[in-house]
Scaffold this active site. Structure first.
Site, mmCIF file in Angstrom:
data_model
loop_
_atom_site.group_PDB
_atom_site.id
_atom_site.type_symbol
_atom_site.label_atom_id
_atom_site.label_comp_id
_atom_site.label_asym_id
_atom_site.label_seq_id
_atom_site.Cartn_x
_atom_site.Cartn_y
_atom_site.Cartn_z
ATOM 1 N N HIS A 139 0.833 -1.219 0.000
ATOM 2 C CA HIS A 139 0.000 0.000 0.000
ATOM 3 C C HIS A 139 0.865 1.266 0.000
ATOM 4 O O HIS A 139 0.431 2.320 0.458
ATOM 5 C CB HIS A 139 -0.939 0.047 1.206
ATOM 6 C CG HIS A 139 -1.718 -1.213 1.412
ATOM 7 N ND1 HIS A 139 -3.001 -1.388 0.971
ATOM 8 C CD2 HIS A 139 -1.363 -2.392 1.987
ATOM 9 C CE1 HIS A 139 -3.424 -2.606 1.288
ATOM 10 N NE2 HIS A 139 -2.435 -3.241 1.894
ATOM 11 N N LYS A 266 15.927 21.566 -11.254
ATOM 12 C CA LYS A 266 15.237 20.333 -11.600
ATOM 13 C C LYS A 266 16.116 19.324 -12.308
ATOM 14 O O LYS A 266 16.978 19.658 -13.107
ATOM 15 C CB LYS A 266 14.034 20.639 -12.513
ATOM 16 C CG LYS A 266 12.843 21.204 -11.771
ATOM 17 C CD LYS A 266 12.295 20.318 -10.649
ATOM 18 C CE LYS A 266 11.489 19.164 -11.180
ATOM 19 N NZ LYS A 266 10.193 19.600 -11.746
ATOM 20 N N GLU A 273 9.980 8.066 -16.986
ATOM 21 C CA GLU A 273 8.592 8.512 -17.161
ATOM 22 C C GLU A 273 8.068 8.126 -18.541
ATOM 23 O O GLU A 273 6.916 7.707 -18.690
ATOM 24 C CB GLU A 273 8.510 10.035 -17.025
ATOM 25 C CG GLU A 273 8.794 10.564 -15.639
ATOM 26 C CD GLU A 273 8.873 12.089 -15.662
ATOM 27 O OE1 GLU A 273 7.845 12.732 -15.448
ATOM 28 O OE2 GLU A 273 9.958 12.637 -15.907
#
Ligand code: ARG
Length: 448
Positions: A139, A266, A273
């Site tokens: 979970h 960044k 991705e």
């Protein structure tokens, strides 16, 4: 013409088409349907066309609809009317089926090598980080500590099943359709076994209608690809999570990340991705193919020309994603101290405390409840389990008064899980041995 032509995308079947045509004319000569002299000239012409394709000199012309008619037209330009004999005892329906089978078989071989390489990468990483612990999650909540190697090897077994599925789709691709003609077979005395042998097929379609109307092998390949991409996407997702500041478990090499056009700090995990994102187009191709086929009466229908773009796109997606993922993983750096901190969480050892009470005679349900209460107490008081003294522990259960500190040591907790397939170093060593044996035994499938 633009709407019905497939030339813009089926030109990638050119070399398979030439291979198929050479086997076909050799069979025609063996059966004296054409003469040996004609055979020599036809093969010479086909080889010239092959060279033109390889050297990017082939004059593709959309007026001839698809790659099959383009090649025949070119051959006829070179050889005159003799070129017209190429298509004896053949239809484009069995020809395109043959080309697609050849193409799919070849690419299955390439993709399997990439899968093998990715499995090797998983094994190498598991060995490199054999002493590193990581919180195991359920979970997405911290559950129990595991070896990082154990976590990574999960992907080895997923890929192993992917390779099994791929081998299954190869069996269905290994059927030779030529000789089916347009639908009903041919009256010429063709030798289908000879063509199959020349092209390395293990089996023939035993029904000419099936031969030209079957696209199961494409659907099966796309199903394999969809499941594989689901696996890669889960791995991509873990790489994205683990490389975030919140987790900080790994750093992805700069070569596989990008900066932001606005935010100077960044470092975006674009490759991971995109592998996750490209899963969508592969699912789409599978669904598109299932939908194309579902309402088609036997046998060939032009709808089936739509089998190509999704398949080609899927093959390209796999051939790009698999090696990139392997390279990115090879260059990943694992933040050992961050992982050590994450694992240094007493709650990860709660199951072991419960198991301890079970060994001293409690039922598991009772001990689960008792340890749950002790953890709730710690949360309320802002304490760690290891900070409770013996008297305090005794209040939860007399057996907890003893020294339980080894039960709170993640290394010992991991080492205790020595069941077959468990995360103990000894069990993972066995697992690694099996994984390596599988890779060593699995010889290249001779059907590729
Ligand atoms: N371009 C066609 C395809 O990809 C080739 C087969 C066409 N056959 C026909 N009878 N029109 O499916």
């Amino acid at each position: 013409m633009n709407f019905t032509a497939s030339l813009s995308f089926d030109r990638r079947l050119g070399l398979c088409d030439i291979r198929g045509s050479i086997a076909h004319v050799e069979m025609l000569a063996a059966r004296q349907i054409i003469t040996t002299a004609e055979l020599t000239r036809l093969i010479g012409g086909l080889e010239e066309v092959r060279t033109e394709i390889i050297e990017n000199r082939f004059p593709y012309d959309i007026r001839y609809e698809d790659i099959h008619m383009n090649i025949e037209k070119r051959l006829t330009d070179k050889l005159g009317p003799l070129g017209g004999k190429l298509h004896t005892a053949r239809s484009r329906n069995d020809q395109v089926a043959l080309d697609m089978h050849l193409y799919v078989k070849e690419e299955i071989g390439n993709i399997d090598s990439h899968l093998h390489q990715l499995q090797e990468t998983m094994i190498a990483l598991a060995e490199e980080y054999s002493d590193v612990l990581i919180p195991g999650y359920t979970h997405l909540q911290r559950a129990q500590p595991v070896l990082l190697a154990h976590h990574l090897l999960t992907y080895f077994w997923m890929l192993q099943r992917d390779r099994d599925r791929l081998a299954g789709s190869l069996q269905r691709a290994d059927l030779m359709p030529l000789g089916a003609g347009a639908i009903a077979g041919t009256g010429f005395a063709v030798d289908r076994e000879l063509v199959a042998n020349k092209l390395g097929f293990g089996q023939l379609y035993e029904n000419s209608i099936d031969a030209v109307s079957d696209r199961d092998y494409i659907i099966e390949f796309l199903s394999f690809a969809a499941i594989l991409m689901m696996h890669l996407s889960r791995l991509g997702e873990e790489l994205v999570l683990w490389s975030s500041t919140e987790f900080g478990f790994i750093e992805i090499d700069d070569a596989y990340t990008t900066g932001s056009s606005m935010m100077p700090q960044k470092k975006n995990p674009d490759v991971a991705e995109l592998i996750r994102g490209k899963t969508g187009r592969v699912y789409g191709s599978l669904f598109s193919m299932l939908t194309i086929m579902k309402g088609l009466p036997l046998a060939y229908n032009k709808d089936m020309q739509e089998d190509k773009e999704g398949l080609f796109d899927t093959i390209d997606t796999l051939k790009a994603s698999l090696p990139l993922l392997a390279q990115m993983l090879q260059k990943i750096s694992v933040n050992r101290s961050r992982l050590a901190d994450a694992v240094d969480d007493d709650n990860l050892c709660a199951t072991d405390l419960a198991d301890y009470l079970v060994r001293h005679g409690s039922t598991f349900r009772d001990s689960h409840h008792i340890i749950g209460k002790m953890i709730a107490y710690c949360l309320r008081e802002g304490l760690r389990l290891r900070e409770l003294d013996s008297d305090c522990r005794r209040r939860f259960h007399p057996d907890l008064a003893a020294d339980v500190s080894t039960l709170l040591d993640p290394g010992k907790v991991v080492a205790a899980r020595s069941s077959r397939g468990g995360t103990a170093p000894a069990a993972v060593k066995e697992q690694l041995k099996l994984a390596k044996q599988l890779l060593a035994n699995k010889k290249r499938n001779p059907l590729y």
